[in-house]
Design an enzyme around this catalytic site. Sequence first.
Site, PDB file in Angstrom:
ATOM      1  N   CYS A 156       0.810  -1.227   0.000  1.00 60.35           N
ATOM      2  CA  CYS A 156       0.000   0.000   0.000  1.00 60.35           C
ATOM      3  C   CYS A 156       0.840   1.272   0.000  1.00 60.35           C
ATOM      4  CB  CYS A 156      -0.940   0.021   1.208  1.00 60.35           C
ATOM      5  SG  CYS A 156      -2.268  -1.171   1.065  1.00 60.35           S
TER       6      CYS A 156
HETATM    7  C1  COA Z   1     -10.984  -5.146   8.854  1.00 60.31           C
HETATM    8  C2  COA Z   1     -11.686  -4.241   9.841  1.00 60.31           C
HETATM    9  C3  COA Z   1     -12.633  -3.311   9.089  1.00 60.31           C
HETATM   10  C4  COA Z   1     -12.529  -5.095  10.751  1.00 60.31           C
HETATM   11  O1  COA Z   1     -13.141  -4.296  11.743  1.00 60.31           O
HETATM   12  P1  COA Z   1     -13.062  -4.696  13.297  1.00 60.31           P
HETATM   13  O2  COA Z   1     -13.842  -3.710  14.015  1.00 60.31           O
HETATM   14  O3  COA Z   1     -11.614  -4.864  13.639  1.00 60.31           O
HETATM   15  O4  COA Z   1     -13.849  -6.068  13.277  1.00 60.31           O
HETATM   16  P2  COA Z   1     -13.414  -7.504  13.863  1.00 60.31           P
HETATM   17  O5  COA Z   1     -12.669  -8.247  12.804  1.00 60.31           O
HETATM   18  O6  COA Z   1     -12.788  -7.359  15.201  1.00 60.31           O
HETATM   19  O7  COA Z   1     -14.840  -8.154  14.019  1.00 60.31           O
HETATM   20  C5  COA Z   1     -15.837  -7.653  14.945  1.00 60.31           C
HETATM   21  C6  COA Z   1     -17.031  -8.548  14.901  1.00 60.31           C
HETATM   22  O8  COA Z   1     -17.692  -8.426  13.636  1.00 60.31           O
HETATM   23  C7  COA Z   1     -17.814  -9.695  13.013  1.00 60.31           C
HETATM   24  N1  COA Z   1     -17.654  -9.559  11.567  1.00 60.31           N
HETATM   25  C8  COA Z   1     -16.488  -9.629  10.865  1.00 60.31           C
HETATM   26  N2  COA Z   1     -16.750  -9.474   9.566  1.00 60.31           N
HETATM   27  C9  COA Z   1     -18.090  -9.302   9.440  1.00 60.31           C
HETATM   28  C10 COA Z   1     -18.932  -9.088   8.345  1.00 60.31           C
HETATM   29  N3  COA Z   1     -18.464  -9.008   7.079  1.00 60.31           N
HETATM   30  N4  COA Z   1     -20.261  -8.927   8.565  1.00 60.31           N
HETATM   31  C11 COA Z   1     -20.753  -9.000   9.817  1.00 60.31           C
HETATM   32  N5  COA Z   1     -19.991  -9.204  10.912  1.00 60.31           N
HETATM   33  C12 COA Z   1     -18.664  -9.349  10.712  1.00 60.31           C
HETATM   34  C13 COA Z   1     -16.711 -10.545  13.632  1.00 60.31           C
HETATM   35  O9  COA Z   1     -17.055 -11.905  13.559  1.00 60.31           O
HETATM   36  C14 COA Z   1     -16.705 -10.025  15.056  1.00 60.31           C
HETATM   37  O10 COA Z   1     -17.768 -10.638  15.765  1.00 60.31           O
HETATM   38  P3  COA Z   1     -17.608 -10.986  17.336  1.00 60.31           P
HETATM   39  O11 COA Z   1     -17.384  -9.657  18.003  1.00 60.31           O
HETATM   40  O12 COA Z   1     -18.903 -11.637  17.658  1.00 60.31           O
HETATM   41  O13 COA Z   1     -16.419 -11.882  17.429  1.00 60.31           O
HETATM   42  C15 COA Z   1     -10.684  -3.408  10.654  1.00 60.31           C
HETATM   43  O14 COA Z   1     -10.015  -4.214  11.582  1.00 60.31           O
HETATM   44  C16 COA Z   1      -9.654  -2.726   9.796  1.00 60.31           C
HETATM   45  O15 COA Z   1      -9.957  -2.011   8.857  1.00 60.31           O
HETATM   46  N6  COA Z   1      -8.381  -2.881  10.169  1.00 60.31           N
HETATM   47  C17 COA Z   1      -7.276  -2.252   9.471  1.00 60.31           C
HETATM   48  C18 COA Z   1      -7.104  -2.949   8.203  1.00 60.31           C
HETATM   49  C19 COA Z   1      -6.089  -2.320   7.338  1.00 60.31           C
HETATM   50  O16 COA Z   1      -5.903  -1.141   7.288  1.00 60.31           O
HETATM   51  N7  COA Z   1      -5.412  -3.133   6.589  1.00 60.31           N
HETATM   52  C20 COA Z   1      -4.455  -2.651   5.715  1.00 60.31           C
HETATM   53  C21 COA Z   1      -4.672  -3.290   4.451  1.00 60.31           C
HETATM   54  S1  COA Z   1      -3.601  -2.542   3.360  1.00 60.31           S
END
Ligand code: COA
Length: 373
Positions: A156
Site C-alpha cells: 500500500c
Molecule cells: C478489517 C476491519 C474493518 C474489521 O473491523 P473490526 O472492528 O476490527 O472487526 P473484527 O474483525 O474485530 O470483528 C468484529 C465482529 O464483527 C464480526 N464480523 C467480521 N466481519 C463481518 C462481516 N463481514 N459482517 C458482519 N460481521 C462481521 C466478527 O465476527 C466479530 O464478531 P464478534 O465480536 O462476535 O467476534 C478493521 O479491523 C480494519 O480495517 N483494520 C485495518 C485494516 C487495514 O488497514 N489493513 C491494511 C490493508 S492494506
Amino acid sequence: MTHVVITGTGLYTPEHAIDNAALVAAFNAWVDAENAQYADAIQRGEREPLAHSSSEFIEKASGIKSRYVLDASGILDPQRMRPKLPQRGNDEPSIQCEMATAAARQALAAAQVDATDIELVIVACSNLERAYPAVAVEVQQALGTSGYGFDMNVACSSATFAIETAANAIASGSVKRALVVNPEICSAHLNFRDRDSHFIFGDACTAVVLENSAVAVASEQFEVLGTRLVTQFSNAIRNNAGFLNRVTDSDPLALDKLFVQEGRRVFREVCPMVAKLITDHLASLELTGSDLKRMWLHQANRHMNDLIARKVLGYDPSETQAPIILDRYANTSSAGSVIAFHLHHDELVEGDIGVICSFGAGYSAGSVVIRRL
Ligand SMILES: CC(C)(COP(=O)(O)OP(=O)(O)OC[C@H]1O[C@@H](n2cnc3c(N)ncnc32)[C@H](O)[C@@H]1OP(=O)(O)O)[C@@H](O)C(=O)NCCC(=O)NCCS
C-alpha cells in the site's frame, strides 16, 4: 538547489461498481449454499455453520459503501466469487499497462508535458501481473516516453515510496521529469469468501508527474518539501503468492496465496507508527500539525484515518482537512492517498501545506510533505 514539483495527477476508475448490498447478497448466497451442502455435518456438530456478512457492519467498521472493480459479474457470481478477466496474448497490452496509460495521459495533460519529455516511469503497486518484462517498460513504450522505467512493490505504500524515488532521481540530476503510476487490481488478490475481509478492496490506477521546477510550466504546482519512509517487518498483512509456489509444491490456489490480515492488530500497530512518522517528518521540516491545511491519507479504514489525523493535528479533522474517498473506492492499496490528493487539492492556495501519506503491508509507511506554489 533543485526543487522538485508535482505538476499533474491522473485517475483511472473502472466502469463497474459494487455496493455493499450487492457484495453481501452474493456472499450470503454462497454461505447459504455451503451450509445447505454441509447441513448433516453441521447438524452432527462436526462443522460450524458459516455466518452471513452484513452491509451495516461493513460501513460501520470501515466506512466503505462501495468499490470499483475491473469485473463485477465474476465477483458477484456465488459459484465463482472472483473477477473474470480474459487472458491476454503477448502481443496485446497488459491490463495494468492499459490502466496506467489512461491515468498517465490525464497527469501528462495536467502537467502540460509531452510523453517524450518523461525520462523515468515507475510502476509502483501491490501486485504485478507478471514477473517480467517490467510493466513500466511496457508503459514507456505505450506512452512514448524516453529514458528508462522499472517496477517496484511496497504494497500500500508503493506510491509514496515511488514518489521519493522519482524525486531523488530529479534532485540528483539523473532526470528532469518522472511519471509514477499505481495500477492496483486489488480485486484479484482478495478472498471474496472471507467474511472478515471480502469488502475491503477496490481497483483503480493513479498517476503523478514530478518535475524539476526549472522546467515545469503547469498552472498548478506543488513543491515537494520532503519525503520520509519507514518499514517494520510484520506478518499481520501477508500474501504468500510467489514464483517459488510451483517448486515448493504448495497449492497455488490455497488461501494464503491471497490477501490475509489480522485487521484489529493492523489497526492497533499501524496508527501510532504513522502518526509518529508524520509528526517527526513535519518536525524535521520545522513544521507542526497546525501548519497542515490537508492530509491526504491512505484509504483503508475511516476510523484509522480519523485517529491518525487527530494524533497529528491535535483535534478531530473535518472532511475537508482529511478527505475520505474510501466510501466510494474502498481500499485501492497504493492508489488511495493519491486519489484523495487528485480529487481534493483544487481549493488549496499558494503557500498551503499538506501531506500525502500511505501505510500498509510490510509494515511500510511513507510521508510526502508538499506546498502549493
Ligand atoms: C478489517 C476491519 C474493518 C474489521 O473491523 P473490526 O472492528 O476490527 O472487526 P473484527 O474483525 O474485530 O470483528 C468484529 C465482529 O464483527 C464480526 N464480523 C467480521 N466481519 C463481518 C462481516 N463481514 N459482517 C458482519 N460481521 C462481521 C466478527 O465476527 C466479530 O464478531 P464478534 O465480536 O462476535 O467476534 C478493521 O479491523 C480494519 O480495517 N483494520 C485495518 C485494516 C487495514 O488497514 N489493513 C491494511 C490493508 S492494506
